[in-house]
Design an enzyme around this catalytic site. Structure first.
Site, PDB file in Angstrom:
ATOM      1  N   LYS A   2       4.508  11.450 -11.155  1.00 43.68           N
ATOM      2  CA  LYS A   2       3.169  10.672 -12.274  1.00 43.68           C
ATOM      3  C   LYS A   2       4.124   8.720 -11.969  1.00 43.68           C
ATOM      4  CE  LYS A   2       0.358  13.876 -14.947  1.00 43.68           C
ATOM      5  NZ  LYS A   2      -0.322  14.371 -16.243  1.00 43.68           N
TER       6      LYS A   2
ATOM      7  N   HIS B 297       8.807   9.593 -28.567  1.00 46.46           N
ATOM      8  CA  HIS B 297       7.819  10.361 -27.004  1.00 46.46           C
ATOM      9  C   HIS B 297       8.353  11.544 -27.455  1.00 46.46           C
ATOM     10  CE1 HIS B 297       5.218  12.195 -24.883  1.00 46.46           C
ATOM     11  NE2 HIS B 297       6.230  12.481 -23.952  1.00 46.46           N
TER      12      HIS B 297
ATOM     13  N   GLU C 170      11.588  18.332 -25.081  1.00 46.31           N
ATOM     14  CA  GLU C 170      11.121  18.939 -23.947  1.00 46.31           C
ATOM     15  C   GLU C 170      11.026  19.800 -22.375  1.00 46.31           C
ATOM     16  OE1 GLU C 170       7.476  17.153 -22.529  1.00 46.31           O
ATOM     17  OE2 GLU C 170       7.497  15.368 -22.973  1.00 46.31           O
TER      18      GLU C 170
ATOM     19  N   HIS D 247       1.139  12.276 -28.996  1.00 52.01           N
ATOM     20  CA  HIS D 247      -0.318  10.923 -28.544  1.00 52.01           C
ATOM     21  C   HIS D 247      -0.848  10.556 -30.032  1.00 52.01           C
ATOM     22  CE1 HIS D 247      -2.852   8.062 -27.599  1.00 52.01           C
ATOM     23  NE2 HIS D 247      -1.741   8.067 -26.426  1.00 52.01           N
TER      24      HIS D 247
ATOM     25  N   ARG E 250       0.571  -1.053  -0.123  1.00 49.72           N
ATOM     26  CA  ARG E 250      -0.097  -0.182   0.136  1.00 49.72           C
ATOM     27  C   ARG E 250       0.828   1.184  -0.161  1.00 49.72           C
ATOM     28  NH1 ARG E 250      -3.002  -2.973   4.148  1.00 49.72           N
ATOM     29  NH2 ARG E 250      -5.283  -3.712   2.485  1.00 49.72           N
TER      30      ARG E 250
ATOM     31  N   GLU F 294      -3.778  17.501 -11.610  1.00 48.96           N
ATOM     32  CA  GLU F 294      -3.460  18.360 -12.760  1.00 48.96           C
ATOM     33  C   GLU F 294      -5.483  18.299 -12.728  1.00 48.96           C
ATOM     34  OE1 GLU F 294      -1.938  15.900 -16.214  1.00 48.96           O
ATOM     35  OE2 GLU F 294      -3.168  16.471 -17.605  1.00 48.96           O
TER      36      GLU F 294
ATOM     37  N   ARG G  35      -1.611  22.502 -14.455  1.00 47.59           N
ATOM     38  CA  ARG G  35      -0.101  21.125 -14.883  1.00 47.59           C
ATOM     39  C   ARG G  35      -1.724  20.892 -15.952  1.00 47.59           C
ATOM     40  NH1 ARG G  35       1.688  15.910 -10.930  1.00 47.59           N
ATOM     41  NH2 ARG G  35       3.042  15.382 -13.246  1.00 47.59           N
TER      42      ARG G  35
ATOM     43  N   ASN H 264       1.136  19.306 -20.853  1.00 48.73           N
ATOM     44  CA  ASN H 264       0.538  18.698 -21.617  1.00 48.73           C
ATOM     45  C   ASN H 264       1.035  18.970 -23.610  1.00 48.73           C
ATOM     46  OD1 ASN H 264       0.336  16.468 -20.309  1.00 48.73           O
ATOM     47  ND2 ASN H 264      -1.895  16.668 -19.931  1.00 48.73           N
TER      48      ASN H 264
ATOM     49  N   HIS I  96       1.484  17.392 -27.122  1.00 47.05           N
ATOM     50  CA  HIS I  96       1.427  16.066 -26.195  1.00 47.05           C
ATOM     51  C   HIS I  96      -0.326  15.530 -26.787  1.00 47.05           C
ATOM     52  CE1 HIS I  96       4.348  16.653 -23.954  1.00 47.05           C
ATOM     53  NE2 HIS I  96       4.344  15.067 -23.451  1.00 47.05           N
TER      54      HIS I  96
ATOM     55  N   LYS J 158       8.891  23.178 -13.588  1.00 53.09           N
ATOM     56  CA  LYS J 158       7.589  21.758 -13.831  1.00 53.09           C
ATOM     57  C   LYS J 158       7.421  21.987 -12.037  1.00 53.09           C
ATOM     58  CE  LYS J 158       6.131  17.313 -14.365  1.00 53.09           C
ATOM     59  NZ  LYS J 158       6.277  16.119 -15.198  1.00 53.09           N
TER      60      LYS J 158
HETATM   61  N1  GLY Z   1       4.305  14.899 -17.752  1.00 54.85           N
HETATM   62  C1  GLY Z   1       3.697  15.863 -17.585  1.00 54.85           C
HETATM   63  C2  GLY Z   1       3.162  15.908 -16.849  1.00 54.85           C
HETATM   64  O1  GLY Z   1       4.018  15.240 -15.509  1.00 54.85           O
HETATM   65  O2  GLY Z   1       1.694  15.914 -16.095  1.00 54.85           O
END
Ligand code: GLY
Length: 371
Positions: A145, A268, A187, A254, A123, A239, A243, A247, A250, A229
């Site tokens: 993430k 990517h 990025e 994507h 957990r 997000e 946040r 993207n 993206h 960031k």
């Molecule tokens: N890679 C985008 C984020 O971490 O929100």
């Protein structure tokens, strides 16, 4: 060269991202204060392991930390249910408990997989990120993430689980292949485009030095990206708002990756490069931003030999409707509506929730997609 420390402010879960040279060699002293028992499991992959894993184990052991290294196969296929189950079994066999820590030592695949395993192991167990690719240093290792891919799509199963510490060692980038370096740099450019025009201007002038791994240029590029960031994550960890700006590029990217099969053909970072250029060009076409800004955005990616048009991609004749279908299935779409990050100018991106599909289709066809 000095170290830079960026704090990700999340209350009791606040952590530092340390950026600088020599951090793998100093990892023992940096990690030891975070441990209850002096024991860690290092998760790495077969590529990184070959170059650096012994050095990390040595650095930790000389600080009195017992190290178990788990090597997973390199490549995106490892970020899967099978990869997760195999890694979890190995962690259970080590009988790690909640006071121990996992160290994710690798690029985005290792960070996402080991981070997700840490999120669900008993957990939740703490973990540290030591990212070894530029892309992981400026993006995936920061912000918590974690995820695996499934047959239904990329990163669809995962959790937010913040690391306790991130060590971005600039020395490890020396062995990174040029193509990977360019992917991470895409990025970095993204941060300038989405929120810092001055940084973007600096990249226009100094991008070649970053790609050539000039120490000072690299430190500034990674440091500024991580600062941006960290600030965005501290404001909107899960997000629900700002946040989403991360993207930028993206949604288009994507769709391009999905149409090219998510493999080595189009990486990517390359898809993000083309995606950012498309997002700016679409913004210009909608009258939201000046064409001059869209051209400047394209020029910086082009100078790094990243793809900037559909004609630059490894697969040709991409179909506009197929691309739009992928965009609609993207996990960033909400209530059937396409969500895009568009721009008012360089340094000012915003979330657009009302994009007209007919205009998008027209735009893609004008860019060379088939109808
Ligand atoms: N890679 C985008 C984020 O971490 O929100």
């Amino acid at each position: 060269m000095n170290r830079m420390v960026v704090s990700v402010g999340l209350g009791a879960r606040t952590y530092d991202v340390i950026i600088g040279p020599g951090l793998v060699n100093s990892a023992g002293a940096l990690v030891a204060p975070m441990l209850k028992a002096q024991r860690v499991a290092v998760v790495t992959d077969s590529n990184v392991g070959e170059y650096h894993a012994e050095r990390l184990a040595w650095a930790l052991e000389k600080a009195g930390i017992a190290v178990n290294t788990i090597v997973v196969p390199a490549g995106e296929a490892t970020k899967s249910w099978d990869g997760l189950s195999g890694l979890s079994a190995r962690l259970l066999a080590l009988k790690l408990d909640r006071g121990d820590l996992i160290i994710a030592f690798g690029g985005g695949v290792v960070g996402d997989l080991a981070g997700f395993a840490a999120a669900i192991y008993k957990r939740g167990i703490g973990f540290i990120q030591i990212p070894t690719s530029l892309l992981a240093q400026v993006d995936s290792s920061v912000g918590g993430k974690t995820a695996i891919d499934t047959p239904q799509g990329k990163n669809l199963i995962g959790a937010f689980h913040q690391p306790r510490l991130v060590l971005a060692d600039l020395d490890v980038l020396a062995t990174l292949p040029d193509r990977e370096m360019a992917c991470g740099y895409a990025e970095v450019i993204k941060y300038g485009l989405l929120g810092d025009a001055e940084f973007f201007g600096w990249l226009e002038a100094n991008g070649h030095a970053v790609l050539a791994r000039n120490n000072a240029a690299l430190a500034h590029a990674v440091g500024r990206s991580v600062q941006m960031k960290a600030q965005i994550v501290a404001e909107d960890e899960h997000e629900t708002g700002r946040r989403a700006l991360l993207n930028l590029g993206h949604t288009f990217g994507h769709a391009l990756e999905a149409e090219t099969g998510f493999g080595d053909e189009l990486k990517h970072g390359e898809a993000v490069a083309a995606g950012c250029v498309l997002a700016f060009a679409f913004s210009a076409q909608l009258g939201l931003c000046a064409q001059e800004d869209a051209s400047r955005a394209a020029a910086v990616f082009k100078a790094a030999r990243l793809p900037t048009t559909l004609a630059d991609l490894p697969r040709q004749n991409l179909n506009a409707d197929a691309l739009i279908d992928h965009m609609a299935q993207d996990k960033k779409a909400a209530g059937g509506k396409l969500i895009f990050i568009l721009a008012r100018c360089i340094g000012e991106a915003f979330v657009a929730r009302d994009v007209d599909t007919a205009k998008l289709r027209q735009f893609l066809i004008a860019q060379g997609a088939s109808s």
